[in-house]
Design a protein around this motif. Structure first.
Motif: not given
Ligand code: HEM
Ligand code: HEM
Length: 171
Positions: A76-93
């Motif tokens: 899903v989108t957080a409504g902001n490309a930067f936050l979407d990227r952070v979301g992916k990195v946090v799930h990976f971490a």
């Protein structure tokens, strides 16, 4: 031919997500309790902490298999490309720490020869037990988990996209 992504995570996936989260929180509590005890009292806590940690590792292996081999909902989108990227990195971490915590715990327990002391009562607990890398990973995992919980609340109550329902049972 393309198959449509499911709307939610599978029931097995949901069960593993919440069981793993519960185990990880229980492990934080048990690990921290053990650190605060005198050496002669640690074994009774570690008798629970060590096998529960290995169970968490086994659950994570099943979950990794599901992530690779079974369909999952679209991001899903957080409504902001930067936050979407952070979301992916946090799930990976989160995956990384959920694997590394039990693995470093195992390494720690073998380094100090703990299994026979804890499970068979042979010998006495070392007086210089130092959680080292295992403790460092614990410290790292806290901000990650907090960010993850905040993101879930942000989706649920600010974006109102009912994200929590995807990580629960239903049609
Ligand atoms: C999800 C899995 C695990 C989590 C979240 C976890 C968490 C923790 C935490 C928070 C501590 C205290 C660290 C500190 O204060 O610096 C700790 C200590 C410890 N953990 Fe784990 N742990 C896990 C798995 C394991 C496993 C699988 C083993 C061994 C088989 C293990 C063995 C230990 C030992 C020996 C200590 C040191 C206790 C002491 O100093 O009294 N842990 N753990
Ligand atoms: C109260 C605690 C927690 C809440 C409220 C929560 C909530 C959620 C929600 C709503 C999702 C679905 C996100 C989506 O649909 O894209 C999710 C996914 C995920 N959660 Fe949690 N979670 C919690 C604890 C944890 C913990 C402790 C971990 C550490 C392993 C974790 C790791 C993950 C991962 C890696 C995903 C991505 C899906 C996957 O690959 O399994 N969560 N979480």
């Amino acid at each position: 031919m393309t198959t449509a992504s499911p709307k939610r995570y599978s029931p097995l996936w949901v069960t593993i997500h919440w069981l793993a989260a519960l185990l990880i929180f229980a492990e934080f509590y048990l690990g921290l309790t053990s650190v605060g005890l005198p050496p002669e009292s640690k074994a009774s806590i570690l008798r629970l902490h060590m096998p529960l940690g290995v169970t968490a590792l086994a659950l994570m292996l099943v979950r990794l298999y599901l992530r690779w081999r079974t369909p999952r909902p679209e991001d899903v989108t957080a409504g902001n490309a930067f936050l979407d990227r952070v979301g992916k990195v946090v799930h990976f971490a989160l995956y990384l720490v959920a694997f590394l915590l039990p693995l470093t715990g195992l390494a720690l327990s073998f380094r100090y020869g703990l299994p026979p002391i804890v499970f068979e009562g042979q010998g006495s607990m070392p007086t210089d037990l130092n959680p080292g890398l295992h403790g460092l990973l614990f410290a790292l995992s806290i901000p990650l988990i907090l960010l993850h919980i905040l993101a879930a609340l942000y989706h649920q109550f600010i974006r109102k996209d009912n994200l929590l329902a995807r990580m629960w049972y239903g049609k």
